[in-house]
Design a protein around this motif. Structure first.
Motif, mmCIF file in Angstrom:
data_model
loop_
_atom_site.group_PDB
_atom_site.id
_atom_site.type_symbol
_atom_site.label_atom_id
_atom_site.label_comp_id
_atom_site.label_asym_id
_atom_site.label_seq_id
_atom_site.Cartn_x
_atom_site.Cartn_y
_atom_site.Cartn_z
ATOM 1 N N THR A 135 0.815 -1.233 0.012
ATOM 2 C CA THR A 135 0.036 -0.022 -0.006
ATOM 3 C C THR A 135 0.772 1.304 -0.018
ATOM 4 O O THR A 135 0.218 2.405 -0.029
ATOM 5 N N HIS A 136 2.129 1.145 0.341
ATOM 6 C CA HIS A 136 2.908 2.218 0.350
ATOM 7 C C HIS A 136 4.366 2.134 -0.211
ATOM 8 O O HIS A 136 5.247 1.558 0.632
ATOM 9 N N ILE A 137 4.668 2.571 -1.427
ATOM 10 C CA ILE A 137 5.924 2.550 -2.172
ATOM 11 C C ILE A 137 6.222 3.678 -2.830
ATOM 12 O O ILE A 137 5.388 4.039 -3.528
ATOM 13 N N LEU A 143 -2.190 9.303 3.954
ATOM 14 C CA LEU A 143 -1.192 10.653 4.187
ATOM 15 C C LEU A 143 -0.029 10.244 4.842
ATOM 16 O O LEU A 143 0.107 9.128 5.405
ATOM 17 N N HIS A 144 1.183 11.002 4.652
ATOM 18 C CA HIS A 144 2.557 10.738 5.358
ATOM 19 C C HIS A 144 2.004 11.515 6.680
ATOM 20 O O HIS A 144 2.124 12.687 6.700
ATOM 21 N N LEU A 145 1.745 10.652 7.902
ATOM 22 C CA LEU A 145 1.296 11.584 8.989
ATOM 23 C C LEU A 145 2.324 12.335 9.709
ATOM 24 O O LEU A 145 2.374 13.571 9.992
ATOM 25 N N GLY A 192 0.409 6.765 6.931
ATOM 26 C CA GLY A 192 1.460 6.082 7.031
ATOM 27 C C GLY A 192 2.475 6.475 7.946
ATOM 28 O O GLY A 192 2.525 7.612 8.175
ATOM 29 N N HIS A 193 3.535 5.689 8.301
ATOM 30 C CA HIS A 193 4.533 6.068 9.288
ATOM 31 C C HIS A 193 3.883 6.056 10.530
ATOM 32 O O HIS A 193 3.809 4.954 11.143
ATOM 33 N N ALA A 194 3.210 7.237 10.823
ATOM 34 C CA ALA A 194 2.741 7.293 12.312
ATOM 35 C C ALA A 194 3.854 6.733 13.451
ATOM 36 O O ALA A 194 3.234 5.952 14.194
ATOM 37 N N THR A 226 6.446 -1.319 1.912
ATOM 38 C CA THR A 226 7.848 -1.329 1.720
ATOM 39 C C THR A 226 8.484 0.149 1.920
ATOM 40 O O THR A 226 9.339 0.268 2.494
ATOM 41 N N ASN A 227 7.646 1.165 1.589
ATOM 42 C CA ASN A 227 8.066 2.701 1.591
ATOM 43 C C ASN A 227 9.325 2.980 0.571
ATOM 44 O O ASN A 227 8.915 3.030 -0.656
ATOM 45 N N ASN A 228 10.466 2.773 0.979
ATOM 46 C CA ASN A 228 11.467 3.166 0.077
ATOM 47 C C ASN A 228 12.288 2.102 -0.160
ATOM 48 O O ASN A 228 12.751 1.209 0.849
#
Ligand code: ZN
Length: 420
Positions: free
Chosen positions: A60-62, A210-212, A242-244, A309-311
């Protein structure tokens, strides 16, 4: 005698997480047409040999647009803001071809590691212009044979303080962006950014991701405002954060009340273990905090969560192979998951992210696309524990990759030398 049914393909002896005994899965027209033991049918056959089959991993987040930057900058970034600054300096020189080539590398690794659905966050601002979006849009088309790519357009470096960004966001939402993201902590007026993002989300009828936050200080946050906006706009089930990482710094009582708040507002949480473990707690001289929000505990409290995954190989995270199974294993290890939690850890990269992305056709069920992967193991718990090879993947019933099981060559006691 049973009538023979015609399928295009049948998987024999597949273990699924839903059935205690292995089943056959019949595929017709790219969709799952039957699931039952010993299907009587005419079709090409794939013998799963009792191995675990899943409906593919869901990321969901890359960030495809800023992946694979190792070697282009020094790697002594010790904070989130340094990593953002480093990428901001490099991205002025990004071309559509460059972003496409780096994104392609990551997509091909993700596909060969069993990912079949993906949401990528694409930076939109006056410095990068529409180049990132154009490259990712081309990748979405070029790799539609292997995965469904959803594009989340977001302002990484601020919105209300960055003239021209809003107009660019509107133009990509008109031109095929699937949803909108944001980064309120980078804005000089975070609440105004959130207000504007939700306005755009409603105007274009798209979800929000969102990148919170990205620090370990829970004395302030934008989480309350996100929940308030979500409820005010009836957006429950359409918002993710995301992150949070601040959630990882909460004592038990506040963690519980916050989880209840998120569950009530229908706001989902995405945890990004590789980046959070790499960037958080860097100012500690010893006993460093992990900065990893315990997603499986939030799930117990009714919060929808995913691990993603993100980065991949950039100043935020110099590691990465885009494997969600490896990420779930890393998460389980770092988040102190018990063996009894391992099934949920696998859910965090399969069923739960599918729900987060509001996918209506995900899972090994009749009528869904035959998006399937075969793992060299026999259960969900062992998938997390053993980190098995992912042997093959199928998208809409078509094989998209294959991997051979490692073969050992014991010494030949006849004395013959083995030649390579
Ligand atoms: Zn991110």
């Amino acid at each position: 005698m049973l009538a023979r049914t015609a399928f295009d393909l049948v998987f024999r002896n597949a273990r699924t997480r839903a059935a205690p005994e292995p089943v056959d899965i019949g595929v017709s027209g790219g969709k799952i047409a039957a699931i039952a033991p010993k299907l009587v049918c005419e079709a090409a056959e794939v013998d799963a040999a009792g191995r675990l089959m899943l409906a593919g991993f869901v990321d969901t987040h890359i960030h495809l647009d800023k992946a694979c930057l190792l070697g282009r900058c020094a790697h002594d970034h010790e904070s989130v803001s340094e990593a953002i600054r480093a990428v901001a300096a490099m991205k002025r020189d990004f071309t559509v071809e460059d972003i496409h080539a780096r994104g392609r590398k990551v997509i091909e690794r993700a596909v060969s590691n069993g990912t079949t659905r993906m949401r990528t966050h694409v930076e939109i601002d006056p410095r990068i212009g529409l180049r990132g979006f154009q490259a990712i849009k081309a990748l979405k088309r070029d790799y539609a044979w292997a995965l469904d790519l959803s594009i989340c357009a977001f302002p990484q470096e601020g919105l209300t303080n960055d003239p021209g960004t809003e107009e660019l966001l509107v133009s990509v939402l008109r031109d095929g962006a699937d949803l909108i993201g944001g980064c309120p902590y980078m804005d000089s007026d975070p609440d105004a950014q959130l207000e504007k993002l939700f306005d755009l989300a409603q105007e274009f009828d798209v979800d929000v991701d969102l990148h919170l936050d990205f620090d370990l200080d829970p004395s302030w946050w934008h989480l309350d405002e996100v929940c308030r906006q979500t409820e005010r706009r009836n957006y429950q089930g359409r918002v993710a954060i995301g992150h949070a990482t601040k959630l990882s710094a909460l004592p038990p009582e506040r963690f519980k009340t916050t989880a209840e708040q998120l569950a009530k507002a229908g706001v989902a949480v995405t945890v990004l273990p590789a980046t959070d473990l790499y960037l958080m707690g860097r100012d500690a001289t010893h006993n460093s905090p992990r900065g990893l929000t315990v997603a499986h505990r939030l799930v117990e409290c009714g919060v929808l969560c995913s691990v993603a995954t993100n980065n991949v190989q950039n100043p935020f995270t110099p590691f990465g192979d885009a494997s969600l199974l490896r990420m779930a294993n890393l998460y389980a290890n770092a988040a102190h998951a018990a063996v009894s939690d391992f099934d949920v850890c696998l859910d965090l990269v399969t069923d739960l992210p599918a729900r987060l992305m509001n996918l209506k056709d995900y899972g090994i069920e009749v009528g869904n696309p035959a998006d399937l992967v075969i793992l060299d193991t026999d259960s969900g718990v062992n998938a997390i524990a053993e980190l098995p090879d992912i042997l093959a993947g199928y998208k809409n019933g078509r094989r998209v990759f294959e991997r051979t099981v490692a073969k050992l060559f014991p010494p030949d006691f006849s004395g013959n030398q083995q030649r390579i």
